[in-house]
Motif scaffolding. Structure first.
Motif, PDB file in Angstrom:
ATOM      1  N   PRO A 187       0.840  -1.208   0.000  1.00  0.00           N
ATOM      2  CA  PRO A 187       0.000   0.000   0.000  1.00  0.00           C
ATOM      3  C   PRO A 187       0.874   1.256   0.000  1.00  0.00           C
ATOM      4  O   PRO A 187       1.917   1.292   0.657  1.00  0.00           O
ATOM      5  N   LEU A 188       0.434   2.269  -0.729  1.00  0.00           N
ATOM      6  CA  LEU A 188       1.188   3.520  -0.760  1.00  0.00           C
ATOM      7  C   LEU A 188       1.102   4.179   0.613  1.00  0.00           C
ATOM      8  O   LEU A 188       0.072   4.077   1.292  1.00  0.00           O
ATOM      9  N   VAL A 189       2.173   4.846   0.996  1.00  0.00           N
ATOM     10  CA  VAL A 189       2.200   5.514   2.299  1.00  0.00           C
ATOM     11  C   VAL A 189       2.167   7.026   2.075  1.00  0.00           C
ATOM     12  O   VAL A 189       3.020   7.578   1.385  1.00  0.00           O
ATOM     13  N   ILE A 190       1.142   7.663   2.652  1.00  0.00           N
ATOM     14  CA  ILE A 190       1.070   9.132   2.573  1.00  0.00           C
ATOM     15  C   ILE A 190       2.028   9.680   3.618  1.00  0.00           C
ATOM     16  O   ILE A 190       1.860   9.425   4.818  1.00  0.00           O
ATOM     17  N   GLU A 191       3.049  10.363   3.161  1.00  0.00           N
ATOM     18  CA  GLU A 191       4.045  10.882   4.102  1.00  0.00           C
ATOM     19  C   GLU A 191       4.649  12.177   3.600  1.00  0.00           C
ATOM     20  O   GLU A 191       4.451  12.556   2.453  1.00  0.00           O
ATOM     21  N   GLN A 192       5.375  12.861   4.486  1.00  0.00           N
ATOM     22  CA  GLN A 192       6.056  14.098   4.105  1.00  0.00           C
ATOM     23  C   GLN A 192       7.302  13.757   3.300  1.00  0.00           C
ATOM     24  O   GLN A 192       8.037  12.819   3.650  1.00  0.00           O
ATOM     25  N   VAL A 193       7.524  14.487   2.222  1.00  0.00           N
ATOM     26  CA  VAL A 193       8.747  14.317   1.422  1.00  0.00           C
ATOM     27  C   VAL A 193       9.346  15.701   1.178  1.00  0.00           C
ATOM     28  O   VAL A 193       8.662  16.715   1.265  1.00  0.00           O
ATOM     29  N   ARG A 194      10.633  15.718   0.860  1.00  0.00           N
ATOM     30  CA  ARG A 194      11.306  16.978   0.487  1.00  0.00           C
ATOM     31  C   ARG A 194      11.336  17.049  -1.033  1.00  0.00           C
ATOM     32  O   ARG A 194      11.717  16.081  -1.698  1.00  0.00           O
ATOM     33  N   VAL A 195      10.935  18.174  -1.560  1.00  0.00           N
ATOM     34  CA  VAL A 195      10.964  18.370  -3.015  1.00  0.00           C
ATOM     35  C   VAL A 195      11.916  19.529  -3.322  1.00  0.00           C
ATOM     36  O   VAL A 195      11.662  20.676  -2.930  1.00  0.00           O
ATOM     37  N   ASP A 196      12.999  19.211  -3.996  1.00  0.00           N
ATOM     38  CA  ASP A 196      14.014  20.228  -4.327  1.00  0.00           C
ATOM     39  C   ASP A 196      13.479  21.255  -5.317  1.00  0.00           C
ATOM     40  O   ASP A 196      12.569  20.954  -6.092  1.00  0.00           O
ATOM     41  N   PRO A 197      14.083  22.431  -5.352  1.00  0.00           N
ATOM     42  CA  PRO A 197      13.669  23.408  -6.372  1.00  0.00           C
ATOM     43  C   PRO A 197      14.042  22.903  -7.769  1.00  0.00           C
ATOM     44  O   PRO A 197      14.949  22.090  -7.909  1.00  0.00           O
ATOM     45  N   PRO A 198      13.359  23.381  -8.795  1.00  0.00           N
ATOM     46  CA  PRO A 198      13.673  22.941 -10.157  1.00  0.00           C
ATOM     47  C   PRO A 198      15.056  23.440 -10.587  1.00  0.00           C
ATOM     48  O   PRO A 198      15.421  24.573 -10.280  1.00  0.00           O
ATOM     49  N   GLN A 199      15.785  22.591 -11.269  1.00  0.00           N
ATOM     50  CA  GLN A 199      17.102  22.958 -11.786  1.00  0.00           C
ATOM     51  C   GLN A 199      16.941  23.499 -13.210  1.00  0.00           C
ATOM     52  O   GLN A 199      15.813  23.710 -13.668  1.00  0.00           O
TER      53      GLN A 199
END
Ligand code: CXF
Ligand code: ZN
Length: 392
Positions: free
Chosen positions: A32-44
């Motif tokens: 099952p997919l886990v809903i969690e916090q992730v870090r998303v880097d700025p676009p390069q």
């Protein structure tokens, strides 16, 4: 680098900062997919960061999530490729979209400069075309997602898009701006299923008024083929599916005749030959099953009938044909993203959809909050939904 957390819904100026937000992470095949916090880097350089508003699930997500093809396994991973969103910020060199633009993510990108992009006869792109084995950004081979904990574990990308996240980073070749007046929620459908099906009828087959069509597999893609064929004025659109419920929705979306192989007293291709006086002009295989593909092939008119392959096959297999059979004049071709060149041709298709050339509403059978994404997977697996829109 500065970090902004969207945990409590705060936003403000996020450009150039790492965003911490919610995503549905796949940690292993079929888990099952886990809903969690992730870090998303700025676009390069030449990348775009998009706030996803709506996303939905396609069978390609399903088969990748199950890990059906070993060469495509990479975990943890953020799946999803059918969505709509708003540009949050752009990286260096991006001029075609800007913050605030409404965009559709393109799993089959269009760089615009490679030999294929310059060729009007294909929507392949040598740089950013669809590649289910790819799991990182092409600029540096790295991910823009990491886990929010101190391990900062890379989270892999999927199909150039990874839309099961509040924010995602895409190459600028993989986004197309749409009219801000377009009904944004429904535009999600254009990101894969609807464009794939309608485009297969319009661009790949080029179905003409009065022609005959058979569609194997009446999921969202198969039914979009039916809508495309109906809009072109096909005289007979035969739907084939083992689920009897599909005859009901099928009839609302262009299907004129329905065959359930389980109820058929003879092989399906013989039945189709019978009702079309020798075979259909075009058959579409939307299941990803070799036996079905052969039946679709045998259902076309000898001499010129064309079979369009849309279903994905989970492991490398050979076509179920003897090479000599192609001397009959029958053809087999495959269609990706309905043959549409995403950045140059999708805005016109979006306009046609807004004008009502093809129906959209019937494809949205369910709507759920993003947190219920596993329920939406189940609905698709059970054949109960065409598209379940998830609001992020
Ligand atoms: C598919 C087409 C075949 C490769 C993977 C993606 N299209 C959309 O789901
Ligand atoms: Zn898809």
């Amino acid at each position: 680098m500065e970090v902004v957390s969207l945990v409590n819904g705060c936003s403000g100026n996020t450009a150039g900062k790492v965003i911490i937000c919610k995503a549905a992470v796949a940690w292993g095949p079929g888990e099952p997919l886990v809903i969690e916090q992730v870090r998303v880097d700025p676009p390069q350089k030449m990348e775009v960061r998009v706030k996803i508003l709506f996303t939905s699930i396609c069978h390609t997500d399903l088969s990748a999530w199950k890990g059906e093809n070993e060469s495509q396994r990479a975990y943890p991973r953020i799946f999803g490729h059918e969505a709509v969103g708003i540009v949050e910020s752009v990286g260096e060199g991006v001029t075609e979209v800007a913050a605030g633009d409404h965009v559709i993510p393109l799993f089959n990108g269009e760089c615009g400069v490679c030999r294929c992009c310059k060729n009007p006869n294909t929507n392949s792109c040598e740089k950013l075309g669809v590649d289910p084995t790819k799991s990182t950004m092409i600029l540096d081979g790295k991910t823009r997602f990491t886990t929010a904990d101190e391990r900062r574990q890379p989270i892999y990308h999927f199909l150039n898009t990874s839309t099961f996240s509040e924010f995602t980073v895409l190459d600028s070749a993989c986004v197309v701006k749409i009219d801000s007046e377009a009904p944004i929620k429904k535009m999600t459908l254009l990101s894969c299923g609807l464009s794939t099906g309608v485009g297969a009828a319009w661009n790949t087959a080029n179905v003409e008024a009065g022609s005959t069509v058979a569609i194997f597999g009446l999921g969202a893609v198969g039914l979009a083929v039916a809508e495309g064929a109906r809009a072109r004025g096909a005289s007979k659109i035969i739907g084939v599916d083992v689920n009897p419920q599909k005859s009901i929705i099928g009839k609302q979306l262009g299907i004129t005749d329905f065959i359930n192989p389980r109820d058929s007293d003879k092989p399906v291709h013989e039945k189709i030959m019978e009702i079309t006086d020798g075979g259909v002009d075009y058959s579409f295989e939307c299941v990803g099953n070799l036996e079905v593909l052969r039946t679709a092939f045998l259902s076309t008119y000898i001499g010129y009938g064309t079979t369009i392959m849309l279903g994905i096959h989970t492991s490398p297999k050979l076509l179920p044909l003897h090479p000599m059979e192609l001397f009959s004049g029958r053809k087999v071709v495959a269609s990706v993203f309905g043959g549409f060149k995403g950045r140059t041709q999708l805005p016109h298709f979006a306009k046609q959809c807004m004008e009502g050339v093809v129906k959209l509403d019937e494809f949205i059978t369910h709507e759920l909050p993003f947190d219920k994404i596993n329920d939406a997977f189940q609905l698709l697996m059970d054949g109960k939904s065409l598209r379940c829109l998830l609001q992020i």
